[in-house]
Design a protein around this motif. Structure first.
Motif, PDB file in Angstrom:
ATOM      1  N   GLU A 143       0.843  -1.195   0.000  1.00  0.00           N
ATOM      2  CA  GLU A 143       0.000   0.000   0.000  1.00  0.00           C
ATOM      3  C   GLU A 143       0.881   1.249   0.000  1.00  0.00           C
ATOM      4  N   GLU A 207      -8.397   2.339   1.534  1.00  0.00           N
ATOM      5  CA  GLU A 207      -9.305   3.094   2.407  1.00  0.00           C
ATOM      6  C   GLU A 207      -9.020   4.600   2.474  1.00  0.00           C
ATOM      7  N   GLU A 213      -3.185   0.386  -3.540  1.00  0.00           N
ATOM      8  CA  GLU A 213      -2.458  -0.864  -3.233  1.00  0.00           C
ATOM      9  C   GLU A 213      -2.144  -1.582  -4.540  1.00  0.00           C
ATOM     10  N   GLY A 258      -3.136   3.631   7.938  1.00  0.00           N
ATOM     11  CA  GLY A 258      -1.735   3.427   7.573  1.00  0.00           C
ATOM     12  C   GLY A 258      -1.587   2.554   6.339  1.00  0.00           C
ATOM     13  N   SER A 259      -0.335   2.361   5.920  1.00  0.00           N
ATOM     14  CA  SER A 259      -0.045   1.541   4.738  1.00  0.00           C
ATOM     15  C   SER A 259       0.738   0.291   5.143  1.00  0.00           C
ATOM     16  N   SER A 260       0.298  -0.830   4.600  1.00  0.00           N
ATOM     17  CA  SER A 260       0.884  -2.118   4.997  1.00  0.00           C
ATOM     18  C   SER A 260       1.659  -2.769   3.852  1.00  0.00           C
ATOM     19  N   HIS A 262       1.366  -6.529   3.216  1.00  0.00           N
ATOM     20  CA  HIS A 262       0.906  -7.889   3.541  1.00  0.00           C
ATOM     21  C   HIS A 262       1.699  -8.889   2.705  1.00  0.00           C
ATOM     22  N   PRO A 326      -3.721  -4.648  11.767  1.00  0.00           N
ATOM     23  CA  PRO A 326      -3.883  -5.637  12.849  1.00  0.00           C
ATOM     24  C   PRO A 326      -3.187  -5.219  14.146  1.00  0.00           C
ATOM     25  N   ARG A 355      -0.332 -10.026   7.940  1.00  0.00           N
ATOM     26  CA  ARG A 355      -0.795  -8.655   7.701  1.00  0.00           C
ATOM     27  C   ARG A 355      -0.083  -7.625   8.579  1.00  0.00           C
TER      28      ARG A 355
HETATM   29  N1  LIG Z   1      -6.871  -3.740   2.872  1.00  0.00           N
HETATM   30  C1  LIG Z   1      -6.522  -3.789   4.080  1.00  0.00           C
HETATM   31  O1  LIG Z   1      -6.561  -4.834   4.687  1.00  0.00           O
HETATM   32  C2  LIG Z   1      -6.017  -2.520   4.723  1.00  0.00           C
HETATM   33  C3  LIG Z   1      -4.793  -2.700   5.582  1.00  0.00           C
HETATM   34  C4  LIG Z   1      -4.408  -1.458   6.354  1.00  0.00           C
HETATM   35  N2  LIG Z   1      -4.229  -0.313   5.506  1.00  0.00           N
HETATM   36  C5  LIG Z   1      -3.123  -1.680   7.175  1.00  0.00           C
HETATM   37  O2  LIG Z   1      -2.354  -0.786   7.321  1.00  0.00           O
HETATM   38  O3  LIG Z   1      -2.890  -2.754   7.664  1.00  0.00           O
END
Ligand SMILES: NC(=O)CC[C@H](N)C(=O)O
Length: 455
Positions: A143, A207, A213, A258-260, A262, A326, A355
């Motif tokens: 993201e 979001e 993403e 925030g930005s992850s 995964h 998470p 995640r």
């Molecule tokens: N799509 C999503 O699951 C969003 C994840 C969320 N933005 C994070 O920082 O973990």
């Protein structure tokens, strides 16, 4: 040309693309690309650049830790030779002169690999799996935010202006039109990624305002970590060309999620390629459960690699704007409230989505850390707790809530140091503690706002 080329093909590839210049790249601990630029002729004649190994004990602000520990683990600034990985050769599609960018591995002049290099840390974990006849497969999702250019660090970031001339002001998750606001930028991003053979799967709106993403096609962890590093560089460059910034900060704006980063993980039998996370009857296997057990037991200790900055922990704090970031290491089927989501999938795609990591983390270290935790679970035949059904938000935060306590947990976890490398772990801890101290020297606007006239 495929990125999986063989060394002898390097000459041909240079010739076909008329390459005149080479950027020799190495990722430091943060993920910043360090290196040297060379004329192509010299490079092809065997010229190999050298760098001091201190690039791996440099903080994000360019300083060096100054403590006893680091002097013990890194007594001299030794020279390293940069050796190209022929599988990590890319064009620089935005360069005026035909230029190659090549990811390099680092070796001391005596021939041993440099254990401090994040790419080597991932390689050593992959070797452990290979020795057991297993091939890990990874699919990263990254993201990021597009933001207005911002040249004064005292001012908060703002969403950018799209084609309509307006800023987003409400949640636009999955909106195609909200992505198309930035069509010219993304067209160019795709052109660049295609020229570099970066295997992007999907692009979606996330979001946050101006948050997107990209998902990568699953594959070899090393190759995908390289691709994420190259993607970040490419997107930052593309955004600049369109008058914006692209940022991978974990929490760039206080009122936006925030930005992850995964990462989906599965494990194949190296001989016949079948997914060992599923049994013959198609159900999740014992190995899958041990892998999950390892993630549950060891992920809290490896958080400094998944959430490496003070800013990373702002993403993981549960607030009205934290979205689905998470705060635990529970697992669950088809459940986005847990740190370890198991997507519903056919048996051959049985996998776990970790995640926890922020987009600000170094992808080599995220993959190395997560696979190391899973490996410890496999070796110790650890069992996970029962899966979480329904919401896991109410259970409270089960992860360290700041970089300081996270570093203490990593320091105290010998099994992780055994796998990731003792020298790497000590250097990493020293660098991160120095960054934390530097952060504490900055007096924030919150302190001026609330303490100035009250205490
Ligand atoms: N799509 C999503 O699951 C969003 C994840 C969320 N933005 C994070 O920082 O973990």
């Amino acid at each position: 040309m495929s990125n999986r080329q063989e060394q002898p093909l390097l000459n041909d590839w240079f010739q076909n693309h008329g390459i005149t210049e080479v950027e020799c790249l190495v990722s430091d601990l943060t993920g910043i690309l360090k290196g040297k630029i060379m004329p192509a002729g010299k490079y092809l004649n065997g010229g190999r650049p050298r760098l001091p190994d201190s690039i791996f004990i440099q903080t994000v602000t360019g300083g060096y830790p100054d403590d006893e520990d680091i002097r013990f683990w890194n007594p001299a600034e030794r020279d390293m030779e940069l050796v190209p990985d022929a599988n990590a050769v890319y064009l620089v599609p935005w360069a005026e002169d035909p230029t190659a960018q090549i990811i390099h591995d680092c070796f001391y002049l005596t021939g041993e690999p440099v254990e401090l290099a994040p790419r080597y840390v991932l390689k050593r974990v992959l070797e452990l799996y290979a020795a057991r006849g297993w091939t890990p497969v990874i699919a990263p999702e990254v993201e990021f935010y597009l933001v207005k250019t911002n040249t004064d660090s005292d001012y908060p970031l703002e969403p950018p202006i799209g084609r309509t001339g307006r800023q987003e002001s409400s949640r636009q998750s999955f909106s195609i039109d909200a992505v198309n606001e930035f069509d010219p930028l993304f067209e160019e991003m795709y052109d660049y990624c295609e020229a570099m053979n970066l295997d992007l799967d999907t692009l979606i709106h996330e979001e946050g305002a101006g948050q997107m993403e990209v998902n990568f096609q699953h594959g070899d962890p090393l190759c995908l970590a390289d691709q994420v590093v190259m993607f970040k560089r490419t997107l930052r460059e593309t955004a600049l060309r369109h008058g914006m910034y692209a940022t991978f900060m974990a929490k760039p704006m206080a009122n936006e999620p925030g930005s992850s980063m995964h990462i989906h993980q599965s494990l194949l039998d190296a001989k016949d390629g079948h997914n060992v996370f599923a049994d013959a009857d198609g159900r999740p296997s014992k190995l899958f459960h041990h892998f999950l057990g390892g993630l549950q037991r060891y992920l809290p200790s490896v958080m400094p690699l998944l959430a490496p900055n003070v800013n990373s922990y702002r993403r993981l704090m549960r607030t009205e704007t934290s979205g689905s970031a998470p705060i635990n290491v529970e697992w669950g089927m088809d459940n986005r409230t847990v740190g370890l989501r198991v997507p519903v999938s056919p048996p051959e795609a049985t996998r776990v989505e970790n995640r926890l990591a922020g987009a600000d983390a170094n992808p080599y270290l995220v993959m190395a850390a997560s696979l190391a935790c899973g490996y410890l679970g496999l070796m110790g035949r650890l069992e996970p707790r029962p899966p979480m059904v329904g919401s896991a938000w109410s259970g409270g935060n089960k992860l360290p809530d700041d970089i300081g306590p996270a570093l203490d947990l990593l320091h105290d976890c010998q099994p992780l140091a055994d796998i990731l490398g003792e020298r790497f772990i000590h250097s990493y801890l020293a660098v991160k503690r120095a960054e934390h101290r530097a952060y504490f020297q900055v007096i924030s606007s919150w302190e001026r706002e609330h303490l100035l006239l009250r205490v």
